[in-house]
Design a protein around this motif. Structure first.
Motif, PDB file in Angstrom:
ATOM      1  N   SER A  44     -78.852 -44.854-104.864  1.00  0.00           N
ATOM      2  CA  SER A  44     -79.261 -43.545-104.352  1.00  0.00           C
ATOM      3  C   SER A  44     -79.747 -42.667-105.497  1.00  0.00           C
ATOM      4  CB  SER A  44     -78.089 -42.870-103.636  1.00  0.00           C
ATOM      5  OG  SER A  44     -78.399 -41.519-103.338  1.00  0.00           O
ATOM      6  N   PHE A  45     -81.047 -42.336-105.479  1.00  0.00           N
ATOM      7  CA  PHE A  45     -81.585 -41.435-106.498  1.00  0.00           C
ATOM      8  C   PHE A  45     -80.992 -40.041-106.354  1.00  0.00           C
ATOM      9  CE2 PHE A  45     -84.866 -44.739-106.411  1.00  0.00           C
ATOM     10  CZ  PHE A  45     -85.045 -44.964-107.773  1.00  0.00           C
ATOM     11  N   TYR A  46     -80.684 -39.656-105.124  1.00  0.00           N
ATOM     12  CA  TYR A  46     -80.087 -38.337-104.879  1.00  0.00           C
ATOM     13  C   TYR A  46     -78.711 -38.239-105.540  1.00  0.00           C
ATOM     14  CZ  TYR A  46     -77.773 -34.564-102.319  1.00  0.00           C
ATOM     15  OH  TYR A  46     -77.071 -33.435-101.989  1.00  0.00           O
ATOM     16  N   THR A 103     -77.576 -40.093-107.956  1.00  0.00           N
ATOM     17  CA  THR A 103     -77.730 -40.226-109.408  1.00  0.00           C
ATOM     18  C   THR A 103     -78.141 -38.895-110.034  1.00  0.00           C
ATOM     19  OG1 THR A 103     -78.400 -42.538-109.115  1.00  0.00           O
ATOM     20  CG2 THR A 103     -78.875 -41.530-111.244  1.00  0.00           C
TER      21      THR A 103
END
Length: 288
Positions: free
Chosen positions: A48-50, A52
């Motif tokens: 999950s880029f969010y 991270t």
């Protein structure tokens, strides 16, 4: 607008934004390593880029809060030794520094619980440790060193916690290596600063037991970290590239230990420990 920009730079200086960014980057490394380990093990974990991005902000805020609180409690010392710092120079008031730090703690912990409960618990625990460290632990024998060691290692732990207990277990050995190496360097730094710390009434390990005995304690932690450094490779957590780069880190650790034990040169030893830890971080990245 210009005045607001100056004020913002003062608060970033209070936070020691560069140190905050390094800690935040280390936590992102923890996220990536944990993800790679779990993926290699066949886990269906999604990246999950969010989450991270949240991890970066959380560690940046909480680290900055701890640094600001350090300056708050060190006002008397900094007025003499570091008069250009934001608080003693009058650019930020004592009360503003306190409220700003507490606000950062609150924001960081709140965001951590948005990631998951485990991240929230770690962020809350680390905030408590940072507060205790700033208030009293940093001038106590060993507990101050251990606190910094734990906090440094926990950046990887926090990154792994994004994936729950599985992720936490995946980066456990990296947490241990970072903690051991940091404790060694912190003790060496105390040996380097022993004269100044005596004047400030600190009760660090070298002051309580003598610099020579403290250097043996530091060397012991450094040796344990070196001996344990191949474990991530042996456990198939990190690849061959890790083994090559961490060998360079181990060489720096050995030289650092020699400088403190053989030459009683705490200043050189501290710098070498810093280089060793930098290569260790690089080894974690390239070996993931």
């Amino acid at each position: 607008m210009f005045e607001e920009g100056i004020k913002m730079r003062c608060y970033l200086e209070l936070m020691r934004a560069g140190n905050c960014a390094m800690a935040a980057f280390a936590s992102m490394v923890g996220v990536m390593i944990a993800f790679n380990i779990l993926s290699s093990a066949g886990s269906s974990t999604l990246f999950s880029f969010y989450d991270t991005a949240l991890v970066f902000l959380i560690v940046f805020f909480v680290t900055g809060a701890g640094n600001g609180l350090n300056d708050y409690f060190d006002i008397d010392i900094d007025t003499v030794n570091k008069p250009s710092r934001p608080i003693p120079s009058g650019r930020i008031s004592l009360s503003s520094a306190l409220y700003f730090s507490l606000m950062l703690f609150g924001a960081g912990v709140a965001m951590a619980f948005l990631v998951n409960v485990l991240c929230g618990i770690i962020a809350l625990l680390n905030s408590i440790v940072l507060i205790l460290y700033a208030k009293s632990l940093k001038r106590t024998p060993f507990f101050g060193n251990a606190s910094v060691g734990y906090l440094t290692g926990s950046t990887f732990l926090f990154g792994g916690a994004v994936f729950g207990m599985e992720g936490l277990q995946a980066v456990g050995i990296l947490f241990l290596l970072a903690t051991l190496a940091t404790i060694a360097r912190e003790i060496v730094k105390d040996i380097e600063d022993v004269e100044g710390d005596k004047k400030e009434g600190a009760r660090t390990l070298p002051i309580r037991m003598g610099s020579k005995k403290a250097s043996y304690v530091a060397a012991t932690f450094g040796f344990i970290a070196m001996l344990a450094s191949p474990v991530p490779y042996l456990q198939s957590i990190l690849n061959e590239r890790y083994l090559f780069v961490v060998a360079i880190a181990d060489i720096f650790f050995l030289i650092a230990v020699y400088q403190i034990l053989g030459k009683n040169d705490a200043a050189s030893s501290s710098k070498l420990f810093k280089f060793a830890m930098l290569f260790a971080l690089v080894s974690f990245i390239v070996g993931a």
